[in-house]
Structure formats: C-alpha cells, structure tokens
Scaffold this motif. Structure first.
Motif, PDB file in Angstrom:
ATOM      1  N   ALA A 135       0.824  -1.219   0.000  1.00 21.38           N
ATOM      2  CA  ALA A 135       0.000   0.000   0.000  1.00 21.38           C
ATOM      3  C   ALA A 135       0.853   1.261   0.000  1.00 21.38           C
ATOM      4  N   ARG A 141      -6.259   6.026   3.284  1.00 23.89           N
ATOM      5  CA  ARG A 141      -7.654   5.796   3.659  1.00 23.89           C
ATOM      6  C   ARG A 141      -7.639   5.245   5.073  1.00 23.89           C
ATOM      7  N   ALA A 144      -8.684   1.653   5.389  1.00 27.02           N
ATOM      8  CA  ALA A 144      -7.650   0.701   4.987  1.00 27.02           C
ATOM      9  C   ALA A 144      -6.630   0.512   6.106  1.00 27.02           C
ATOM     10  N   TYR A 145      -6.332   1.582   6.823  1.00 28.76           N
ATOM     11  CA  TYR A 145      -5.409   1.498   7.954  1.00 28.76           C
ATOM     12  C   TYR A 145      -5.990   0.609   9.058  1.00 28.76           C
ATOM     13  N   LYS A 147      -8.241  -1.717   8.614  1.00 26.54           N
ATOM     14  CA  LYS A 147      -8.284  -3.077   8.088  1.00 26.54           C
ATOM     15  C   LYS A 147      -6.917  -3.739   8.191  1.00 26.54           C
TER      16      LYS A 147
END
Length: 576
Positions: A135, A141, A144-145, A147
């Motif tokens: 990534a 995002r 996303a962090y 996750k």
C-alpha cells in the motif's frame, strides 16, 4: 357500543392509519468523486432530515455541516477540503447545497510493520506483512489502515497467538507535504498449542466421533482446524447442536483445553410430501431415516415415491469408512415401476456403492448393480437380468443454493455389463451432462445445458429400457412429453436409442424481487446412427424464486413435429 375516548376521535384514528413518512429534502454535494461524495452524504446528518423538519433544527445541522464534511473527507485522506454552502427554504421544503473543493489527497510514503514474538519466524505473517506494505505510494484511507490492523489481529487468532497485541500504532500525517507514515509494532508472544480435547457425548463410540475431529492435542492452536471440526460434526448428520469451546482463561504451558459438547439429533426421522410434476403427474412421497442403527454410526435411509408415470421405492444401509466425512459404503435395494408414452417397465435392483468426496469438490460413486427388468415397448417385450458395474463423478458449484445466479454442474457416468450366466447382455455406456449459469446485466442470466450419451451393445432388443436413451420433457427437450422422443420400431412405437444429444439455451430475466420470466430453445434427440432426427422446442416460462428454491412453469411448442402438441412443464428446485 364502544365509544372513542374524548381525546381521540374516529377521524383522528383514520388519519393515523394513513400517515406516510415525509419526503427527504434535497441535499446536493458537488465537486467530489463518487467515493468521497458517498461518504460525505453518509456523514451529513442534514441528509437524513425530511422536508417537514423544523427550521431551527435544519439551521443547527447546517451549521455543523463543515465539520462533518471535513470528518468524512479526512477518512479518505483529504485534509484541506473547503466548501461553499447554501441553505434555502420554500413553502414545501428546504434545500442545502455544498460545493466542495477537496484539495490534494494524502499519500502513504512509508509503512513499517514489525512482528515480534514467535510469529517473527512464521511464514504466514511474513506473507501478510509483504502484502500490506504494497500500500506504500497509495492514497491514505483510514478504513484501509484499520483493516491493516485487523488483518494482523485476525491472523494472530487464527494461528494461535492468543496474547498478541500492538505495542505501537502510529499514523503520522504531514499535512504540509500531504504525506503519511504508518508504524506498527505487533507483539505476538508465544504460540499456543491445543491442550486436552474433551468430547461430551454418549451416543456413539468415542473412536468413531474422533474421526470427525481434526484438532489434536499438542498441535499448534488453529481457528481453521476448530472450524473444520465444527463443520465436520455439523454435517455428519448425527448431531443437532455442536458447541466447541476453547478455554483460553485456563491455559497451562501454552496449551488451550478444548471442550466439545454434542447434542444428538433424534434417531428416527419421518417425512411425507405431496406434489405435482408435469412429467410424471401428481406425486405422493414419504421417507424414513434411522440416523443411528448402532454406536458405530451406521445409518439407514428409505424413500417411496408414488406417481401415475413413475413410482419408486428404495432402501439403503450405509457404513461410514475410515474417513467418515468423505467415504461411505452402502448396500441397497429398490423397486421401480414406469408407464410413460414410450414403454412400460417393472424393475427390481440390488446394489453396492462406495462413495468418496474429493477435497477439490468432486464426488465419486463406484457401484455394482444387479437388476431384473420386465419391459414392454408396445411391439417388443422382454425380461432382462443385468450385472452392471460402473461409476459416476459429479461436481456442482453455485453462488446461492436456493437462488443461484452463477455456477455450474458437471456429471459423468460409465457403466457396462459382460454377458454371463447371470447377465444377459454385453454393453458399455457412457454419458455426460453439464449445466452452466452466468449472470447478465440488468438482473438477467443465461442458462446453458447439454446432455450426451452413447451405448455399445450386441443385442439392443434385449437391453432393458433403463439403459436406453429417450428424450423429451422438462429437463430434456421442452415442447415434447416425457420420454416421447427416440427411434421408433416398424410399428411406430418409440423403443429408445443407443445415443443421446441434447442442448438448451435459456435467458431468464428477474422482473420483481421474487419473480422472473424466461425464454428458451431446446434441441436434440435420442437416436441410432442410422436414424438421426433432431427435434427442437421453444417457449416462454415464469419463475417464482420461492423460499424453498426456484419454481419453474414453462409453456413450450415443438418446432418441427406435427404429431406433438403444446406442452406445459412444471418443476421445482435449482438446476445447479
């Protein structure tokens, strides 16, 4: 006579019954890409208010809109958003407009993930870490962090690092340069082992139940193996309830005790049913299952189906083998009576079957059948004894068992017999069938179907009708009656063929939540090499996606046979 309370009149009651929710006002957001716009609209409290909301409330929420927009865009990496807002009222409703300039998006320039503890040498963690750091260079995002952290935690639980935790979690944002750095230190500690395995049940031999249990004492703790054990016990057919509990509060020497509590299903199960099938007529069915004939897991199943065209009765005694989740041996017996447009027959059969489920999804059945059949095709009658060994292989995949839109079904069969004192005919037979479903735009789907078969036989007139090919009917060529098609004898009676070829194309279109329509074309026939005669049928259908599976009604016409007439076909159940 009942009276309404003084404070509630009859007119008031009617008004309450007819009240409908007020329409939502228009909240317009411009200047953003779809993902950012969607997130802003989800975050704005104002976007959830109706036209009749009080003005003081709307103005209060409008005043908070800048903060909500900033919060929504920061989640997607936009830290410099600016918006121009306007709010207007008229006699019917109000409207809010937000013209947003998001500014540059923060880019993740560095991801540092440190794994400490036993997982530092675990190849699965190395694989996940290498995947996560890809990534780098992508827009930030916050979801996303989050996750990323949850993936590390999930892998730790799955692999037995039950004490794992983050000792450092840093998301460092440089707003001046629109960059971000992620620094995670994940301390996994020691990897746990399975401790003592306690199984609480008293209906089957412990040695037999252990065959379904893939967790073993002193193996590394694994949530995947716990799941495999749960699925195996649940699908075994013996247990109503399966409860697997790791005792993580009482670990000792890195060992987690496991308790498995099993509640049995009732030994005896009965069912009856009535139905209708256009191929065989009204149907009365019943079944009986004995789930536990003994404490070694042997079980018995029996079924009876009564219909004007086709009636069957069968019983099967099954013995689970060394791996009961995939291997079963069975002995069975059955009776069949069939009286269709082409022939009449009575059959009695004894059988032995060895069933195996492969890990890749294929299901194999190897069998040997010994059958007696008394049949009459109109001008030819006979009695045949056959000892038939063979095999079948089946694989079926779908995205939804009750309402499949995408999937396939493949089946291959081989069988044969050698003439001897207890078998009357030399023959070898193979067949293959396939069904394929593919979703299409606008809630449509294509369904393709084919069926192929071939027989080599030395005395076709002695071959029992159960091993001859016929065509026609709901699951064959629609527009023709059940088993109406095939080679004919000198008197015009259908006697069946050595070969079979059927293809079908269907388009199905959903029109309501639980309803659809279909158009189809079927073609093919049963034939001999000297009498190939392709028949085709076409029509329209109605589909009801019921709670127990699709129900199909098809209206079909034969396209090239004056002797056949319009047919209505009815069937229930998924085809994949």
């Amino acid at each position: 006579m009942k009276r309404f309370p003084r404070h509630l009149t009859a007119t008031t009651l009617i008004c309450l019954c007819l009240t409908t929710p007020a329409a939502l006002a228009k909240v317009d957001v411009t200047g953003l890409k779809s993902a950012a716009k969607d997130n802003v609209l989800l975050t704005l409290a104002l976007a959830k208010e109706p036209c009749d909301a009080p003005e003081w409330k709307i103005r209060g929420l409008f005043a908070n809109a800048d903060q909500e927009i900033d919060q929504a865009l920061r989640a997607l990496g936009y830290y410099h958003a600016v918006s121009k807002n306007s709010l207007s009222f008229n006699k019917d409703c109000w409207q809010a407009d937000f013209a947003v300039t998001p500014g540059p998006q923060v880019i993740v320039t560095d991801i540092a993930i440190t794994i400490s503890g036993d997982a530092n040498q675990d190849a699965e963690f190395a694989k996940l870490r290498n995947k996560l750091i890809t990534a780098t260079g992508k827009p930030l995002r916050h979801d996303a962090y989050e996750k990323m952290k949850s993936q590390l935690q999930s892998l730790a639980m799955a692999r037995g690092y039950l004490d794992a935790e983050f000792s450092e979690m840093q998301l460092l944002i440089d707003k001046a340069n629109d960059t971000a750095r992620i620094n995670l230190v994940f301390a996994t500690g020691k990897r746990m082992l399975f401790g003592a395995i306690t199984i609480d049940q008293d209906i089957l031999q412990p040695e037999f139940v252990n065959k379904f249990v893939s967790v073993k004492s002193q193996d590394f703790y694994s949530s995947e193996e716990l799941g495999n054990t749960y699925n195996a016990l649940s699908k075994s057919g013996y247990f109503e309830q399966v409860d697997i509990r790791p005792d993580t509060d009482n670990t000792h020497d890195q060992q987690v005790p496991i308790t498995i509590k099993l509640r049995p299903k009732k030994t005896h199960h009965y069912s009856v049913g009535i139905g209708y099938d256009t191929d065989i007529g009204p149907l009365l069915s019943g079944s009986y299952t004995n789930r536990r004939l003994n404490d070694r897991g042997h079980y018995l199943t029996s079924n009876i189906d009564l219909a004007p065209v086709l009636s069957t009765a069968d019983v099967e005694y099954s013995v689970p083998l060394a791996n009961p989740t995939s291997d079963v041996f069975s002995l069975g017996a059955g009776l069949k009576r069939e009286d269709n447009d082409s022939y009449k027959s009575k059959t009695a059969k004894l059988s032995a079957r060895a069933k195996h489920a492969f890990a890749n999804g294929w299901k194999q059945t190897l069998f040997i059948d010994y059958s007696y059949e008394d049949f009459d095709t109109g001008t030819r009658a006979g009695e045949t004894l056959l000892l038939v060994p063979g095999g079948s292989w089946l694989r079926s995949e779908s995205d939804n068992p009750l309402r499949p839109t995408k999937g396939y079904r493949l089946e291959f069969n081989v069988a044969g017999s050698v003439k001897n004192p207890i078998s009357d005919v030399n023959f070898a037979q193979g067949s293959a069938s396939a069904t394929w479903s593919q979703p299409l735009p606008w809630s449509g789907r294509f369904i393709g179907r084919t069926e192929l078969g071939a027989t080599l036989v030395d005395q076709f007139d002695k071959l029992s009708t159960s091993y001859r090919f016929f065509a026609g009917g709901m699951n064959s060529i629609r527009g023709y009656a059940y088993k109406e098609l095939g080679p004919r004898d000198s008197a015009g009676n259908v006697e069946g063929g050595q070969f079979l070829s059927v293809v079908s194309a269907e388009y199905e279109q959903a029109i309501l939540d639980n309803w659809g329509v279909a158009a189809f074309l079927d073609a093919g026939n049963a034939y001999n090499l000297d009498s190939i005669n392709i028949k085709s049928g076409a029509g329209l259908g109605v589909r009801w996606y019921s709670p127990f599976g699709p129900v199909r009604v098809d209206f079909a016409l034969p396209l090239n046979d004056a002797d056949s007439s319009f047919q209505i076909h009815f069937a229930a159940g998924a085809r994949i």
